[in-house]
Design a protein around this motif. Structure first.
Motif, PDB file in Angstrom:
ATOM      1  N   SER A  91    -115.146   4.760  21.525  1.00  0.00           N
ATOM      2  CA  SER A  91    -116.634   4.768  21.045  1.00  0.00           C
ATOM      3  C   SER A  91    -116.662   4.280  19.621  1.00  0.00           C
ATOM      4  CB  SER A  91    -116.987   6.106  20.923  1.00  0.00           C
ATOM      5  OG  SER A  91    -116.297   6.984  20.108  1.00  0.00           O
ATOM      6  N   ILE A 144    -115.624  11.455  30.140  1.00  0.00           N
ATOM      7  CA  ILE A 144    -116.419  12.526  29.737  1.00  0.00           C
ATOM      8  C   ILE A 144    -116.997  11.954  28.232  1.00  0.00           C
ATOM      9  CG2 ILE A 144    -117.240  14.830  29.162  1.00  0.00           C
ATOM     10  CD1 ILE A 144    -115.409  15.836  31.454  1.00  0.00           C
ATOM     11  N   ALA A 147    -118.783   8.852  28.446  1.00  0.00           N
ATOM     12  CA  ALA A 147    -120.107   8.852  28.816  1.00  0.00           C
ATOM     13  C   ALA A 147    -121.231   9.414  27.776  1.00  0.00           C
ATOM     14  CB  ALA A 147    -120.222   9.870  30.129  1.00  0.00           C
ATOM     15  N   HIS A 148    -120.460  10.288  26.864  1.00  0.00           N
ATOM     16  CA  HIS A 148    -121.267  10.804  25.967  1.00  0.00           C
ATOM     17  C   HIS A 148    -121.712  10.113  24.747  1.00  0.00           C
ATOM     18  CE1 HIS A 148    -121.303  14.288  28.467  1.00  0.00           C
ATOM     19  NE2 HIS A 148    -122.175  14.936  27.801  1.00  0.00           N
ATOM     20  N   TYR A 149    -120.539   9.289  24.233  1.00  0.00           N
ATOM     21  CA  TYR A 149    -120.543   8.424  23.149  1.00  0.00           C
ATOM     22  C   TYR A 149    -120.437   7.061  23.256  1.00  0.00           C
ATOM     23  CZ  TYR A 149    -119.991  13.319  21.228  1.00  0.00           C
ATOM     24  OH  TYR A 149    -120.058  14.472  21.085  1.00  0.00           O
ATOM     25  N   TYR A 151    -121.212   5.080  25.684  1.00  0.00           N
ATOM     26  CA  TYR A 151    -122.395   4.485  26.441  1.00  0.00           C
ATOM     27  C   TYR A 151    -123.534   4.301  25.416  1.00  0.00           C
ATOM     28  CZ  TYR A 151    -126.035   4.215  30.148  1.00  0.00           C
ATOM     29  OH  TYR A 151    -127.097   3.660  30.858  1.00  0.00           O
ATOM     30  N   TYR A 152    -123.549   4.719  24.408  1.00  0.00           N
ATOM     31  CA  TYR A 152    -124.681   4.584  23.567  1.00  0.00           C
ATOM     32  C   TYR A 152    -124.267   3.655  22.517  1.00  0.00           C
ATOM     33  CZ  TYR A 152    -126.491   8.703  25.701  1.00  0.00           C
ATOM     34  OH  TYR A 152    -127.063   9.419  26.884  1.00  0.00           O
TER      35      TYR A 152
END
Length: 259
Positions: A91, A144, A147-149, A151-152
């Motif tokens: 990320s 996980i 997907a939370h960090y 991805y954005y």
């Protein structure tokens, strides 16, 4: 020790089969409960199985449960930490190195590579006593976090490309795994069969699951008066935890058979 190994094996549940019946759009709370519990059961089963498997050559003493608990915590912390390191690093790379977000193919490749490397890093770490870190737990943790960090931090085209790519890989892997489970049943099934043992284990699983879920739910109701789950949803959660699938089958194949 073999009884403990078998007990660790039964901790896993088939989350894929359970959530395939529930629609997230129609019942998001039930879907989240079933999916979250299934993933947690699989994590505990894998870590506990690897821990007990590393102690198969030793005898059972009064302090053995404490040894299992210590190695269980060690394996879980190390495996989860490896996944966190790779997930956070990925990320941060996408956040600060924006030139990597130009091509969706590069973004998809990097996400896949980091998750895959986290898996192999854990499997390569093995303690002198035979305890091997869990690559599956590291892979799940890295996914996980991504997907939370991560991805954005990728481009809109990268979001669409990664979503489609991993959805395709997930569907393909799911079909391959369950096809292998069905085909391998005929080649790995033992020549002996104990119906009494099978029915006893089924009774233990059903009885333990029903008692565990209902007692936990109504005990929490004594402390929290607000009702959050309906009784029919509670029955489905009870049923979902009784299913054993690919994780249990994969762990069975790791057991060294003496016969």
């Amino acid at each position: 020790m073999r009884l403990l190994l078998f007990t660790a094996l039964l901790c896993s549940s088939d989350v894929v089969a359970a959530v395939s019946i529930v629609s997230y759009e129609a019942q998001p709370k039930l879907y989240s409960c079933v999916f979250g519990e299934g993933v947690f059961n699989d994590i505990v089963s894998i870590i506990l199985f690897n821990t007990v498997e590393s102690l198969q050559g030793s005898s059972f003493y009064w302090y053995t449960p404490f040894v299992i608990l210590g190695q269980f915590i060690l394996l879980g912390v190390v495996s989860i930490s490896i996944g966190l390191i790779y997930g956070i690093s990925l990320s941060l790379i996408f956040k600060h190195l924006r030139f990597l977000t130009i091509s969706p193919m590069v973004e998809t490749f990097l996400v896949f590579s980091f998750c895959y490397i986290s898996y192999f890093t854990s499997t390569l770490i093995k303690l002198p006593n035979g305890l091997e870190m869990s690559g599956i737990i590291s892979l799940l943790t890295c996914a996980i976090v991504s997907a939370h960090y991560t991805y954005y931090n990728i481009s809109p085209q990268g979001k669409q490309a990664t979503t489609l790519s991993f959805s395709f890989l997930g569907e393909m892997a799911e079909a391959a795994v369950y096809s292998y489970v069905g085909l391998a049943l005929y080649s790995t099934i033992p020549t002996w069969w104990s119906w009494s043992f099978t029915f006893i284990q089924l009774a233990i699983i059903f009885g333990g699951r029903i008692i565990g879920v209902l007692s936990t739910f109504y005990t929490c109701r004594c402390c929290f008066k607000k009702k959050t789950i309906k009784f029919n949803e509670l029955l489905f959660i009870t049923y979902a935890g009784m299913i054993r699938g690919a994780i249990a089958f994969a762990l069975v194949l790791k057991i060294q058979w003496d016969g």
